[in-house]
Scaffold this motif. Structure first.
Motif, PDB file in Angstrom:
ATOM      1  N   PRO A  14       0.800  -1.220   0.000  1.00  0.00           N
ATOM      2  CA  PRO A  14       0.000   0.000   0.000  1.00  0.00           C
ATOM      3  C   PRO A  14       0.841   1.282   0.000  1.00  0.00           C
ATOM      4  CG  PRO A  14      -0.965  -1.587   1.503  1.00  0.00           C
ATOM      5  CD  PRO A  14       0.374  -2.151   1.065  1.00  0.00           C
ATOM      6  N   HIS A  15       1.969   1.255   0.708  1.00  0.00           N
ATOM      7  CA  HIS A  15       2.831   2.439   0.730  1.00  0.00           C
ATOM      8  C   HIS A  15       3.408   2.689  -0.664  1.00  0.00           C
ATOM      9  CE1 HIS A  15       5.763   4.929   3.386  1.00  0.00           C
ATOM     10  NE2 HIS A  15       5.456   5.555   2.284  1.00  0.00           N
ATOM     11  N   PHE A  16       3.879   1.624  -1.314  1.00  0.00           N
ATOM     12  CA  PHE A  16       4.393   1.783  -2.671  1.00  0.00           C
ATOM     13  C   PHE A  16       3.294   2.267  -3.612  1.00  0.00           C
ATOM     14  CE2 PHE A  16       4.943   0.162  -6.984  1.00  0.00           C
ATOM     15  CZ  PHE A  16       6.117   0.813  -7.329  1.00  0.00           C
ATOM     16  N   ALA A  17       2.116   1.675  -3.504  1.00  0.00           N
ATOM     17  CA  ALA A  17       1.008   2.061  -4.388  1.00  0.00           C
ATOM     18  C   ALA A  17       0.709   3.551  -4.257  1.00  0.00           C
ATOM     19  CB  ALA A  17      -0.236   1.229  -4.068  1.00  0.00           C
ATOM     20  N   ALA A  18       0.819   4.082  -3.041  1.00  0.00           N
ATOM     21  CA  ALA A  18       0.564   5.507  -2.825  1.00  0.00           C
ATOM     22  C   ALA A  18       1.611   6.387  -3.505  1.00  0.00           C
ATOM     23  CB  ALA A  18       0.507   5.806  -1.328  1.00  0.00           C
ATOM     24  N   GLN A  40       1.027   5.253 -17.451  1.00  0.00           N
ATOM     25  CA  GLN A  40       0.591   3.915 -17.848  1.00  0.00           C
ATOM     26  C   GLN A  40       1.237   2.853 -16.971  1.00  0.00           C
ATOM     27  OE1 GLN A  40       1.901   4.085 -21.873  1.00  0.00           O
ATOM     28  NE2 GLN A  40       0.109   5.211 -22.590  1.00  0.00           N
ATOM     29  N   ARG A  41       2.510   2.995 -16.704  1.00  0.00           N
ATOM     30  CA  ARG A  41       3.243   2.014 -15.893  1.00  0.00           C
ATOM     31  C   ARG A  41       2.780   2.037 -14.432  1.00  0.00           C
ATOM     32  NH1 ARG A  41       6.995  -1.163 -19.070  1.00  0.00           N
ATOM     33  NH2 ARG A  41       7.204   0.044 -20.958  1.00  0.00           N
ATOM     34  N   ALA A  42       2.349   3.192 -13.950  1.00  0.00           N
ATOM     35  CA  ALA A  42       1.894   3.292 -12.564  1.00  0.00           C
ATOM     36  C   ALA A  42       0.674   2.410 -12.320  1.00  0.00           C
ATOM     37  CB  ALA A  42       1.604   4.742 -12.193  1.00  0.00           C
ATOM     38  N   VAL A  43      -0.183   2.278 -13.312  1.00  0.00           N
ATOM     39  CA  VAL A  43      -1.367   1.416 -13.177  1.00  0.00           C
ATOM     40  C   VAL A  43      -0.920  -0.024 -12.938  1.00  0.00           C
ATOM     41  CG1 VAL A  43      -3.380   0.495 -14.396  1.00  0.00           C
ATOM     42  CG2 VAL A  43      -2.821   2.930 -14.578  1.00  0.00           C
ATOM     43  N   THR A  44       0.032  -0.481 -13.728  1.00  0.00           N
ATOM     44  CA  THR A  44       0.546  -1.848 -13.590  1.00  0.00           C
ATOM     45  C   THR A  44       1.292  -2.010 -12.270  1.00  0.00           C
ATOM     46  OG1 THR A  44       0.721  -2.049 -15.985  1.00  0.00           O
ATOM     47  CG2 THR A  44       2.019  -3.585 -14.667  1.00  0.00           C
ATOM     48  N   ALA A  45       2.086  -1.025 -11.902  1.00  0.00           N
ATOM     49  CA  ALA A  45       2.852  -1.106 -10.655  1.00  0.00           C
ATOM     50  C   ALA A  45       1.921  -1.223  -9.450  1.00  0.00           C
ATOM     51  CB  ALA A  45       3.755   0.114 -10.520  1.00  0.00           C
ATOM     52  N   ARG A  46       0.799  -0.509  -9.473  1.00  0.00           N
ATOM     53  CA  ARG A  46      -0.158  -0.612  -8.365  1.00  0.00           C
ATOM     54  C   ARG A  46      -0.742  -2.025  -8.276  1.00  0.00           C
ATOM     55  NH1 ARG A  46      -1.302   4.597 -10.140  1.00  0.00           N
ATOM     56  NH2 ARG A  46      -0.708   6.138  -8.591  1.00  0.00           N
ATOM     57  N   ARG A  47      -0.958  -2.649  -9.431  1.00  0.00           N
ATOM     58  CA  ARG A  47      -1.432  -4.046  -9.419  1.00  0.00           C
ATOM     59  C   ARG A  47      -0.364  -4.958  -8.833  1.00  0.00           C
ATOM     60  NH1 ARG A  47      -3.821  -3.107 -14.675  1.00  0.00           N
ATOM     61  NH2 ARG A  47      -2.048  -4.151 -15.611  1.00  0.00           N
ATOM     62  N   HIS A  48       0.892  -4.743  -9.221  1.00  0.00           N
ATOM     63  CA  HIS A  48       1.986  -5.556  -8.679  1.00  0.00           C
ATOM     64  C   HIS A  48       2.039  -5.435  -7.159  1.00  0.00           C
ATOM     65  CE1 HIS A  48       4.390  -5.257 -12.699  1.00  0.00           C
ATOM     66  NE2 HIS A  48       3.360  -6.073 -12.783  1.00  0.00           N
ATOM     67  N   ALA A  49       1.789  -4.255  -6.638  1.00  0.00           N
ATOM     68  CA  ALA A  49       1.870  -4.009  -5.193  1.00  0.00           C
ATOM     69  C   ALA A  49       0.823  -4.798  -4.409  1.00  0.00           C
ATOM     70  CB  ALA A  49       1.727  -2.518  -4.917  1.00  0.00           C
ATOM     71  N   GLN A  50      -0.175  -5.326  -5.099  1.00  0.00           N
ATOM     72  CA  GLN A  50      -1.216  -6.121  -4.445  1.00  0.00           C
ATOM     73  C   GLN A  50      -0.854  -7.597  -4.358  1.00  0.00           C
ATOM     74  OE1 GLN A  50      -4.869  -5.369  -6.555  1.00  0.00           O
ATOM     75  NE2 GLN A  50      -4.802  -3.178  -6.131  1.00  0.00           N
ATOM     76  N   ASN A  51       0.234  -7.997  -5.034  1.00  0.00           N
ATOM     77  CA  ASN A  51       0.632  -9.402  -5.037  1.00  0.00           C
ATOM     78  C   ASN A  51       1.104  -9.841  -3.657  1.00  0.00           C
ATOM     79  OD1 ASN A  51       0.102  -9.605  -7.770  1.00  0.00           O
ATOM     80  ND2 ASN A  51       2.220  -9.260  -8.374  1.00  0.00           N
TER      81      ASN A  51
END
Length: 71
Positions: A14-18, A40-51
């Motif tokens: 969550p901290h990274f996603a923010a 565009q990459r931030a959208v994917t990175a936020r998904r990665h942060a949920q893994n």
């Protein structure tokens, strides 16, 4: 430590996603991509942060400016 020295911090998903927008601006600049690629990459990175098991390290200046990251 000088004011310009970065320190490394462990971030949760969550901290990274923010801060994904900040991180992806660094990424796009490092890769010489257009600024629009960062959004565009931030959208994917936020998904990665949920893994499950997501791990991130962030290099921050004393004022909180993100200057590097890895995940």
């Amino acid at each position: 430590m000088s004011d310009s020295a970065a320190s490394v911090h462990t971030w949760s998903g969550p901290h990274f996603a923010a801060r994904a927008d900040d991180a992806m601006r660094i990424y796009a600049q490092a890769m010489d991509y257009p600024n629009s690629a960062a959004d565009q990459r931030a959208v994917t990175a936020r998904r990665h942060a949920q893994n499950e098991g997501f791990a991130c390290r962030a290099a921050l200046l004393a004022d909180g400016t993100l200057v590097g990251f890895g995940y």
